[in-house]
Structures are given as structure tokens and as C-alpha cells.
Scaffold this motif. Structure first.
Motif, PDB file in Angstrom:
ATOM      1  N   THR A 105       0.697  -1.329  -0.016  1.00  8.26           N
ATOM      2  CA  THR A 105      -0.216  -0.109  -0.050  1.00  8.26           C
ATOM      3  C   THR A 105       0.878   1.950   0.131  1.00  8.26           C
ATOM      4  O   THR A 105       0.545   2.018  -0.480  1.00  8.26           O
ATOM      5  N   ARG A 122      -3.652   3.254  -8.430  1.00 10.86           N
ATOM      6  CA  ARG A 122      -3.840   3.817  -6.963  1.00 10.86           C
ATOM      7  C   ARG A 122      -5.281   3.803  -7.228  1.00 10.86           C
ATOM      8  O   ARG A 122      -6.211   3.866  -6.087  1.00 10.86           O
ATOM      9  N   SER A 123      -5.661   5.131  -7.821  1.00  6.14           N
ATOM     10  CA  SER A 123      -7.335   5.894  -8.095  1.00  6.14           C
ATOM     11  C   SER A 123      -8.751   4.842  -8.703  1.00  6.14           C
ATOM     12  O   SER A 123      -9.722   5.233  -7.788  1.00  6.14           O
ATOM     13  N   ALA A 126      -8.746   3.048  -5.091  1.00  7.40           N
ATOM     14  CA  ALA A 126      -9.147   4.239  -4.537  1.00  7.40           C
ATOM     15  C   ALA A 126     -11.315   4.277  -5.135  1.00  7.40           C
ATOM     16  O   ALA A 126     -12.346   4.596  -3.582  1.00  7.40           O
ATOM     17  N   HIS A 127     -11.420   4.835  -5.823  1.00  9.53           N
ATOM     18  CA  HIS A 127     -12.887   4.477  -6.273  1.00  9.53           C
ATOM     19  C   HIS A 127     -13.467   3.688  -6.009  1.00  9.53           C
ATOM     20  O   HIS A 127     -14.955   3.712  -5.818  1.00  9.53           O
ATOM     21  N   ALA A 130     -14.688   3.494  -2.077  1.00 11.59           N
ATOM     22  CA  ALA A 130     -15.425   4.878  -1.975  1.00 11.59           C
ATOM     23  C   ALA A 130     -16.880   3.877  -2.390  1.00 11.59           C
ATOM     24  O   ALA A 130     -17.369   3.856  -1.363  1.00 11.59           O
ATOM     25  N   ASP A 153     -16.700   9.650  -1.683  1.00 13.17           N
ATOM     26  CA  ASP A 153     -15.411   9.421  -1.336  1.00 13.17           C
ATOM     27  C   ASP A 153     -14.584  10.470   0.495  1.00 13.17           C
ATOM     28  O   ASP A 153     -13.979   9.652   0.801  1.00 13.17           O
ATOM     29  N   ALA A 157     -12.594   8.076   3.265  1.00 17.08           N
ATOM     30  CA  ALA A 157     -11.267   9.044   4.236  1.00 17.08           C
ATOM     31  C   ALA A 157     -12.038   9.060   5.349  1.00 17.08           C
ATOM     32  O   ALA A 157     -10.762   8.958   6.105  1.00 17.08           O
ATOM     33  N   TYR A 164      -5.017   4.082   7.768  1.00 20.62           N
ATOM     34  CA  TYR A 164      -4.586   3.644   6.929  1.00 20.62           C
ATOM     35  C   TYR A 164      -2.652   4.491   7.724  1.00 20.62           C
ATOM     36  O   TYR A 164      -2.188   4.172   7.405  1.00 20.62           O
TER      37      TYR A 164
END
Length: 191
Positions: A105, A122-123, A126-127, A130, A153, A157, A164
Motif C-alpha cells: 500500500t 491507485r485511483s 480508491a474509487h 469509496a 469519497d 477517507a 491507514y
């Protein structure tokens, strides 16, 4: 026999990816070079170059082997969403406590700063996280289980970010108090 079904090709690719992953976990991303991967895998350097012409491709291959199981199964009707979120965050905390997951990670986050391909990966992660969490939270809100303080999102977070940070920046264990704080940050739970 086509090269992609040749057993020798399959064996060499497996050896290369296993060696790449070991090097990443034991020595970090700088250790993932064609020379070191060839030595560690017992496969010729030319073979490593043929399959992965660039070392960043080797690194991406090693990281692609890490599954993204979090929030992938929505809560069933009999489980309160808050308990599902707690179970998912506890599972994530356990995974982030493992050195190999932490290495992958942090490598992904670091590499994404300079590499468009890694940033896309990464995107995508994350998407996906989320979207999975947001979907479950919206269902929970419709059922009256929660009044959300944030959505989309921001919810991911708020829930994942503290875990994280604790695992990768502080290098400390994630306890149930931090998990509860992350759950509370999502909204007011009515259970």
C-alpha cells in the motif's frame, strides 16, 4: 504451442512474480530491478525483460497480486450496517498490520506520485473502496440506521484514512477505539 500456454513460460512468469513480490516485501521497491529479480527467481534476465520490459511493470505485477476484498460483500438484511462496517474496518486493520500489505500500500501510494500507470491503479483502488462503502451507507441511511455526516469519497477517507495513517505513518497497531472513532465519523448511528 502458443507462448502464453507453454508450461515453461507459465513457470517462469510465476517464479518472476513471486521473486518480485519477495524483493518488494523484504527490501522495498528500489530492489525491484531486472537483475535482482532474475537472480532471485532463477530465470534469465532476458526472460524477465521479455515479459516486463520496465521495472515499474514488474512492480505493478507484484502489487496486482494483492486482493482488494474490503467492503466487497454488502451487509445482509439481518446484519446492522454499523456491525458490518466494524467487521470490515477490523479486517482492514488486520491486513494493514501485515508487513507485506503495508509495503504494497505504501509503495502504491508513493509510486503513484510519479507514475501515471500506478496513479491509475491507485485511483481505481480508491474509487472501488469509496463506491463500495458509499453504497452500503446509502442503503443504511434509507433504512434509517444512520444519518450520514459525509458521503462518497469523504466517507471512505473518514473511515479508512485514520487506519491507514496509524498503520503506515505511525507504524502502530490499530485498536478498537480508533475503529470506533472512524465509525462515529461517518455519521450518527440509530441502532
Amino acid at each position: 504451442m502458443p507462448p502464453d500456454t507453454d508450461p515453461r513460460t507459465t513457470r517462469s512468469r510465476k517464479a518472476i512474480t513471486a521473486a518480485t513480490r519477495r524483493l518488494l516485501l523484504e527490501h522495498g521497491p528500489a530492489a525491484v530491478t531486472h537483475v535482482r529479480v532474475a537472480e532471485a527467481s532463477g530465470v534469465g534476465r532476458a526472460t524477465v525483460y521479455r515479459h516486463w520490459p520496465r521495472s515499474d511493470q514488474l512492480l505493478a505485477e507484484a502489487m496486482a497480486a494483492v486482493p482488494m476484498p474490503f467492503f466487497d460483500t454488502p451487509p445482509d438484511r439481518g446484519t446492522p450496517t454499523v456491525e458490518w462496517v466494524r467487521a470490515e474496518l477490523t479486517s482492514l486493520a488486520r491486513q494493514l498490520g501485515l508487513p507485506d500489505v503495508r509495503a504494497v500500500t505504501t509503495t502504491l501510494a508513493n509510486a503513484a506520485l510519479w507514475d501515471m500507470g500506478m496513479d491509475a491503479r491507485r485511483s481505481g483502488f480508491a474509487h472501488l473502496l469509496a463506491q463500495r462503502l458509499s453504497s452500503a451507507l446509502h442503503v443504511a441511511q434509507e433504512r434509517g440506521e444512520v444519518t450520514l455526516s459525509s458521503t462518497g469519497d469523504h466517507a471512505a477517507a473518514l473511515a479508512i484514512g485514520p487506519l491507514y495513517y496509524r498503520a503506515t505513518i505511525e507504524h502502530a497497531p490499530i485498536d478498537e477505539h480508533l475503529i470506533q472513532a472512524a465509525i462515529d465519523a461517518l455519521g450518527t448511528w440509530h441502532i
